[in-house]
Design an enzyme around this catalytic site. Structure first.
Site, PDB file in Angstrom:
ATOM      1  N   GLU A   1      59.878 -15.976  -2.101  1.00  0.00           N
ATOM      2  CA  GLU A   1      60.796 -14.726  -2.796  1.00  0.00           C
ATOM      3  C   GLU A   1      58.920 -15.064  -4.359  1.00  0.00           C
ATOM      4  OE1 GLU A   1      65.022 -13.035  -1.172  1.00  0.00           O
ATOM      5  OE2 GLU A   1      65.469 -13.694  -3.301  1.00  0.00           O
TER       6      GLU A   1
ATOM      7  N   GLU B   1      65.081 -13.568   4.989  1.00  0.00           N
ATOM      8  CA  GLU B   1      66.918 -13.826   4.696  1.00  0.00           C
ATOM      9  C   GLU B   1      67.165 -12.651   5.229  1.00  0.00           C
ATOM     10  OE1 GLU B   1      66.995 -14.952   0.787  1.00  0.00           O
ATOM     11  OE2 GLU B   1      65.214 -16.952   0.792  1.00  0.00           O
TER      12      GLU B   1
END
Length: 351
Positions: free
Chosen positions: A177, A284
């Site tokens: 991320e 995710e």
């Protein structure tokens, strides 16, 4: 001593025996063969699992039978396991572990069950995400040149350890991320030239292990097309090397029901695949554990959105810590119930 002809005859018979035996065992249950590669990856990130087991947590099927968590996941259609790696983690139950050594053990265990493997490099000693991209303590005082070497060596070292036990991941994430970059401040998006070099060192180390491994670059808020265009336009301008665009999708953190953002997610997936000519993947996803039907529907819709990407460029969907039941982890976005059983939200992977 037997003559050459007799030895050849014996070897041929033995070879036929093993070939015959192997042909009777399904590929996903045969440790002598690599895992079966399915077209669509249905995955689970299970970084907490070793710690859960060590602390005595037990997993049960719906009939009350105690079972291996990985088997429970496999029974619900999961064919891929994602594992995070930290550089020098502490031993905290929920925010530690995930060392190279622990990752190797877990990856081998998953592969033996026929699972495909993804390795997620955080390049930190603990969580790296949009709000924090802290350098490992051992790298804190390193120059930028040294950080480049650190990224290469750490990536190569972990993947070499995996390869030594017979595990070559199908995917490797370089950073976790990273809309603001990684290894702050040197690898911040405020300095794209340096971030690009760091990402490319991870790519190069991965390809040195096996050129067939697909390298992923991963951002959060997969429904936000503007964020993704900004990041990957810059990545292209700075010659970042990668194979797959990875996306997170958490309606809970966006603070909107999935029904309000799922079309944006699908459109962004399609745009990323066409605009950059890359494969895409939800690495995710998560929904609220106590809203089982909503989480099931969100997961089914997410899978549908990825499958809708043209030319089979939508690779799969991975649920983050589905087994991380709240009483153990404090995390509210698992798919596990307080009685140690999986909820029916995971059944979306069976479709």
């Amino acid at each position: 001593m037997k003559n050459i002809k007799d030895q050849f005859y014996c070897i041929a018979i033995i070879g036929l025996f093993f070939t015959s035996c192997n042909s009777q065992i399904p590929a996903d249950q045969n440790p002598m063969l690599p895992p079966t590669v399915s077209t669509f990856a249905k995955g689970a990130d299970v970084g907490w699992l070793p710690q859960m087991e060590t602390t005595g947590y037990k997993f049960y099927d719906v009939d009350g039978t105690q079972k291996d968590c990985l088997q429970l996941l496999k029974d619900r259609g999961i064919n891929t396991i994602r594992l995070r790696v930290w550089v020098n983690p502490n031993d905290d139950k929920a925010s530690g572990h995930c060392s190279k050594e622990e990752t190797v053990v877990m990856a081998l265990r998953a592969q033996k069950m026929g699972m495909r493997i993804m390795i997620d490099f955080h390049y930190s000693d603990s969580w790296a995400d949009p709000g924090k991209q802290f350098k490992p303590k051992a790298w804190e005082n390193h120059s930028f040149s040294e950080l480049l070497t650190d990224v290469y060596n750490h990536t190569f070292d972990v993947l070499s350890a995996l390869k030594k036990v017979g595990v070559t991941p199908e995917w490797v994430q370089v950073g976790n991320e990273i809309p603001g970059g990684m290894l702050w401040p040197e690898g911040s998006t405020k300095n794209w030239l340096q971030l690009a070099q760091l990402l490319n060192k991870g790519y190069e180390a991965t390809k040195a292990i096996d050129p067939k491994i697909k390298v992923i670059v991963h951002l959060d808020e997969g429904n936000d097309n503007a964020k993704f265009r900004w990041f990957f336009d810059n990545a292209k301008a700075n010659n970042v090397k990668y194979d797959v665009i990875g996306l997170s999708y958490y309606p809970f953190w966006i603070k909107k029901d999935y029904t309000e953002t799922i079309v944006d997610l699908e459109n962004n997936l399609k745009d990323m695949a066409s605009r950059y000519d890359k494969e895409v993947m939800i690495v995710e996803v998560g929904g609220e554990y106590d809203k089982v039907q909503n989480t099931y529907e969100m997961l089914a819709a997410t899978i549908k959105a990825v499958k809708a990407v043209p030319n089979n460029k939508g690779l799969g969907v991975i649920y983050w810590e589905p087994e991380g039941e709240k009483s153990w982890s404090g995390y509210s976005l698992s798919t596990w119930q307080s009685n140690g059983k999986p909820s029916t939200a995971l059944d979306a992977f069976k479709e």
